[in-house]
Design a protein around this motif. Sequence first.
Motif, short mmCIF file in Angstrom:
data_model
loop_
_atom_site.label_atom_id
_atom_site.label_comp_id
_atom_site.label_asym_id
_atom_site.label_seq_id
_atom_site.Cartn_x
_atom_site.Cartn_y
_atom_site.Cartn_z
N ALA A 55 4.51 -30.99 -38.07
CA ALA A 55 5.63 -30.31 -37.41
C ALA A 55 5.08 -29.07 -36.71
O ALA A 55 4.32 -28.31 -37.32
CB ALA A 55 6.70 -29.92 -38.42
N ALA A 56 5.41 -28.89 -35.45
CA ALA A 56 4.94 -27.75 -34.68
C ALA A 56 6.10 -26.78 -34.48
O ALA A 56 7.12 -27.14 -33.91
CB ALA A 56 4.39 -28.20 -33.33
N LEU A 57 5.92 -25.55 -34.96
CA LEU A 57 6.96 -24.53 -34.87
C LEU A 57 6.52 -23.44 -33.90
O LEU A 57 5.37 -22.99 -33.93
CB LEU A 57 7.21 -23.91 -36.25
N GLY A 58 7.43 -23.02 -33.07
CA GLY A 58 7.15 -21.95 -32.14
C GLY A 58 8.05 -20.75 -32.39
O GLY A 58 9.20 -20.89 -32.82
N ALA A 59 7.51 -19.56 -32.12
CA ALA A 59 8.29 -18.33 -32.15
C ALA A 59 8.47 -17.85 -30.71
O ALA A 59 7.51 -17.86 -29.92
CB ALA A 59 7.59 -17.26 -32.98
N THR A 101 5.99 -13.25 -40.02
CA THR A 101 6.88 -13.40 -41.18
C THR A 101 7.91 -14.48 -40.92
O THR A 101 8.19 -15.34 -41.78
CB THR A 101 7.58 -12.07 -41.48
N ARG A 102 8.48 -14.49 -39.73
CA ARG A 102 9.47 -15.51 -39.39
C ARG A 102 8.84 -16.90 -39.35
O ARG A 102 9.46 -17.88 -39.77
CB ARG A 102 10.12 -15.16 -38.05
N LEU A 103 7.63 -16.99 -38.83
CA LEU A 103 6.96 -18.29 -38.76
C LEU A 103 6.63 -18.83 -40.16
O LEU A 103 6.82 -20.01 -40.43
CB LEU A 103 5.68 -18.17 -37.93
N VAL A 104 6.15 -17.96 -41.06
CA VAL A 104 5.83 -18.42 -42.41
C VAL A 104 7.11 -18.88 -43.12
O VAL A 104 7.12 -19.92 -43.80
CB VAL A 104 5.12 -17.33 -43.22
N GLY A 154 4.23 -17.09 -30.46
CA GLY A 154 3.40 -17.51 -31.59
C GLY A 154 3.76 -18.92 -32.00
O GLY A 154 4.74 -19.50 -31.51
N SER A 155 2.97 -19.46 -32.91
CA SER A 155 3.25 -20.80 -33.39
C SER A 155 2.54 -21.04 -34.72
O SER A 155 1.63 -20.28 -35.10
CB SER A 155 2.79 -21.87 -32.39
N THR A 156 2.95 -22.06 -35.41
CA THR A 156 2.20 -22.58 -36.54
C THR A 156 2.44 -24.08 -36.62
O THR A 156 3.42 -24.59 -36.07
CB THR A 156 2.56 -21.89 -37.86
N LEU A 157 1.51 -24.76 -37.27
CA LEU A 157 1.57 -26.21 -37.42
C LEU A 157 1.64 -26.53 -38.90
O LEU A 157 0.90 -25.96 -39.71
CB LEU A 157 0.34 -26.85 -36.78
N VAL A 158 2.53 -27.44 -39.26
CA VAL A 158 2.74 -27.81 -40.65
C VAL A 158 2.33 -29.27 -40.80
O VAL A 158 2.79 -30.12 -40.05
CB VAL A 158 4.20 -27.61 -41.08
N THR A 159 1.45 -29.54 -41.76
CA THR A 159 0.86 -30.87 -41.91
C THR A 159 1.22 -31.46 -43.26
O THR A 159 1.10 -30.79 -44.29
CB THR A 159 -0.67 -30.78 -41.79
#
Length: 308
Positions: free
Chosen positions: A49-53, A90-93, A61-66
Motif C-alpha cells: 500500500a502506497a500512502l502519500g502526505a 507523524t501523520r504518515l506513521v 511525503g510518502s511511505t510504503l506498507v508491505t
Amino acid sequence: MDIEVRPLEAAEVDAADAVFRDAFSTVLGPGAHRDTELVRTRFRATHTAALGAFVEGEVAGSTLVTRWGSVAYFGPLSVAPKLWGQGIGTRLVAAAVDVLDGWGAGHQGLFTFAQSQQHHGFYQRFGFWPRFLTAIMSRPLTGAEPQLGWRMSVVPPAERAALVDACADVTDAIHPGLDVRGEIASVLDQNLGDVVLIGEPDAPRGFAVCHAGPGTEAGSGVAYVKFAAVRPGPGVAQAFDSLVAACQGFAADAGAARLTLGVNTARHEAYRQLLAAGFRTDSPGVTMHRPNEPGYDREDVRLLDDWR
C-alpha cells in the motif's frame, strides 16, 4: 498546516519518488539511490500500500506498507526536507499503523538508522522497539561463479502456482503465516530479476527473490537478494551455503559486479556463514518491532531480508 494523508494515485508516483530521492540524498549524500527504482516498483506490486502526505495539494511525503502474510512492515518513509519538523512524518506513521492493524499483521516492523536516537524515540511513540542490527552486506563477483539451482522464470506458467505454494511452505515452517508470494509475483511480473531455487523441483529446500540491474531495487552493476529462506531441519547450514552460492551465480549471469543482501544479526548462524562466504557489511541498520518480539529473528533461522 493542513496535512492530508491518503493512498497515492498513479499520477502522483513521480512526485513521491522525487521527494523520496531528495530526502534520502539530503541524509545519505547526493545520488544515494542512483538508478534504482523502489517507489514505482512497490507502487505497482499487489502486496503493498502506497500512502502519500499532501500539503496544499502537493506531495509532501510518502511511505510504503508491505505485507508478507502474518508479517508486515512500512518504509521507506520520506518527507520533503523543506517540510521537516511539521508533523508530516507523524501523520504518515499513524496511517501506516492503521494499514498494518487493518491487515491483522501479528508481527509488524520497520528499518531505520542504527545510530539515530531521534528516529528510535519517534517510532517508539507508536509501539515499535529496536531489536538487533540488520547488516546490509555485499561481496564482489568475478563473473565466473557457477550456475547452481534453477530459476522460476523457466518454469511454465501453468506449473508456477504449485511452486510458489511450495515456497510459502518454506517460509511458514520458519514463522507461521510468513508469506512472500507477493514479492515473487512482483519480480516476475515486472521483470525485475528472478527467483532462484534449490532442492527438489516439486519441493524446494530454499528460494531467493532477486533483483538485478537498473530500474530495480538493485541498480546498475548490482544484484540484490530481496528475500531468501531455507527450510529448517537437518542440513540447513549446507542448504543455506548452496542458496547463497546460487544467488552469486544468478548475479554473475545477470552481469552484476556485486551481490548485495541483508541479514538480521539475531540470525547469528546465517550471519557467520555470510562472513565465511566473503560478504562484508556496507552499512548497518536496526529493525524495530511491534510488538517487541523477535518474530523470525532467531539464531538458527537461515533467512535473508531487510525492511528498507
